[in-house]
Design a protein around this motif. Structure first.
Motif, PDB file in Angstrom:
ATOM      1  N   ASP A   1       2.195  13.677 -10.244  1.00  0.00           N
ATOM      2  CA  ASP A   1       3.093  14.805 -10.486  1.00  0.00           C
ATOM      3  C   ASP A   1       3.581  14.828 -11.927  1.00  0.00           C
ATOM      4  O   ASP A   1       3.594  15.889 -12.579  1.00  0.00           O
ATOM      5  CB  ASP A   1       4.296  14.749  -9.537  1.00  0.00           C
ATOM      6  N   GLN A   2       3.969  13.672 -12.444  1.00  0.00           N
ATOM      7  CA  GLN A   2       4.492  13.598 -13.813  1.00  0.00           C
ATOM      8  C   GLN A   2       3.422  13.951 -14.840  1.00  0.00           C
ATOM      9  O   GLN A   2       3.666  14.700 -15.781  1.00  0.00           O
ATOM     10  CB  GLN A   2       5.053  12.208 -14.095  1.00  0.00           C
ATOM     11  N   MET A   3       2.216  13.414 -14.648  1.00  0.00           N
ATOM     12  CA  MET A   3       1.134  13.695 -15.594  1.00  0.00           C
ATOM     13  C   MET A   3       0.744  15.169 -15.565  1.00  0.00           C
ATOM     14  O   MET A   3       0.471  15.767 -16.612  1.00  0.00           O
ATOM     15  CB  MET A   3      -0.069  12.808 -15.301  1.00  0.00           C
ATOM     16  N   THR A   4       0.753  15.781 -14.386  1.00  0.00           N
ATOM     17  CA  THR A   4       0.432  17.195 -14.266  1.00  0.00           C
ATOM     18  C   THR A   4       1.487  18.045 -14.961  1.00  0.00           C
ATOM     19  O   THR A   4       1.165  18.994 -15.683  1.00  0.00           O
ATOM     20  CB  THR A   4       0.309  17.596 -12.785  1.00  0.00           C
ATOM     21  N   MET A   5       2.764  17.687 -14.769  1.00  0.00           N
ATOM     22  CA  MET A   5       3.840  18.423 -15.450  1.00  0.00           C
ATOM     23  C   MET A   5       3.735  18.281 -16.964  1.00  0.00           C
ATOM     24  O   MET A   5       3.902  19.261 -17.699  1.00  0.00           O
ATOM     25  CB  MET A   5       5.206  17.928 -14.974  1.00  0.00           C
TER      26      MET A   5
ATOM     27  N   PHE B   1       3.950   5.535  -5.730  1.00  0.00           N
ATOM     28  CA  PHE B   1       3.877   5.478  -7.189  1.00  0.00           C
ATOM     29  C   PHE B   1       2.765   6.398  -7.702  1.00  0.00           C
ATOM     30  O   PHE B   1       2.953   7.117  -8.685  1.00  0.00           O
ATOM     31  CB  PHE B   1       3.627   4.041  -7.651  1.00  0.00           C
ATOM     32  N   GLU B   2       1.619   6.378  -7.029  1.00  0.00           N
ATOM     33  CA  GLU B   2       0.494   7.217  -7.443  1.00  0.00           C
ATOM     34  C   GLU B   2       0.861   8.690  -7.366  1.00  0.00           C
ATOM     35  O   GLU B   2       0.548   9.465  -8.270  1.00  0.00           O
ATOM     36  CB  GLU B   2      -0.707   6.926  -6.544  1.00  0.00           C
ATOM     37  N   SER B   3       1.554   9.072  -6.314  1.00  0.00           N
ATOM     38  CA  SER B   3       1.968  10.462  -6.152  1.00  0.00           C
ATOM     39  C   SER B   3       2.926  10.891  -7.263  1.00  0.00           C
ATOM     40  O   SER B   3       2.782  11.966  -7.855  1.00  0.00           O
ATOM     41  CB  SER B   3       2.628  10.642  -4.785  1.00  0.00           C
ATOM     42  N   LYS B   4       3.905  10.030  -7.565  1.00  0.00           N
ATOM     43  CA  LYS B   4       4.857  10.348  -8.633  1.00  0.00           C
ATOM     44  C   LYS B   4       4.164  10.412  -9.991  1.00  0.00           C
ATOM     45  O   LYS B   4       4.459  11.280 -10.814  1.00  0.00           O
ATOM     46  CB  LYS B   4       5.982   9.311  -8.666  1.00  0.00           C
TER      47      LYS B   4
ATOM     48  N   ALA C   1       0.839  -1.206   0.000  1.00  0.00           N
ATOM     49  CA  ALA C   1       0.000   0.000   0.000  1.00  0.00           C
ATOM     50  C   ALA C   1       0.872   1.253   0.000  1.00  0.00           C
ATOM     51  O   ALA C   1       0.584   2.225  -0.722  1.00  0.00           O
ATOM     52  CB  ALA C   1      -0.945  -0.011   1.190  1.00  0.00           C
ATOM     53  N   ALA C   2       1.938   1.256   0.783  1.00  0.00           N
ATOM     54  CA  ALA C   2       2.839   2.407   0.819  1.00  0.00           C
ATOM     55  C   ALA C   2       3.536   2.601  -0.527  1.00  0.00           C
ATOM     56  O   ALA C   2       3.685   3.732  -1.007  1.00  0.00           O
ATOM     57  CB  ALA C   2       3.874   2.222   1.928  1.00  0.00           C
TER      58      ALA C   2
END
Length: 67
Positions: free
Chosen positions: A42-46, A36-39, A30-31
């Motif tokens: 961030d990447q998709m937003t950039m 991974f979800e956070s990264k 889960a951690a």
């Protein structure tokens, strides 16, 4: 029974999987998934921001990103 008859392999007793170990594995997974979800977010937003700055229409960004 498998397709291949494997009489030459030793018979294995089913193991009792400790519930504490299973819980620790689930927590770790889960951690890892959260990181991974956070990264990925961030990447998709950039990537989307860069595409918007380059003048690409939002609808095209949606299609390209498979959203």
């Amino acid at each position: 029974m498998s397709v291949i008859d494997c009489d030459y392999l030793p018979a294995q007793e089913p193991i009792q999987f400790p519930s504490e170990l299973a819980l620790l594995i689930v927590r770790k997974a889960a951690a890892m998934a959260e990181a991974f979800e956070s990264k990925a977010l961030d990447q998709m937003t950039m990537d989307a921001s860069r595409a918007l700055r380059d003048g690409i229409e939002p609808r095209q960004i949606i299609m390209r990103m498979g959203l």
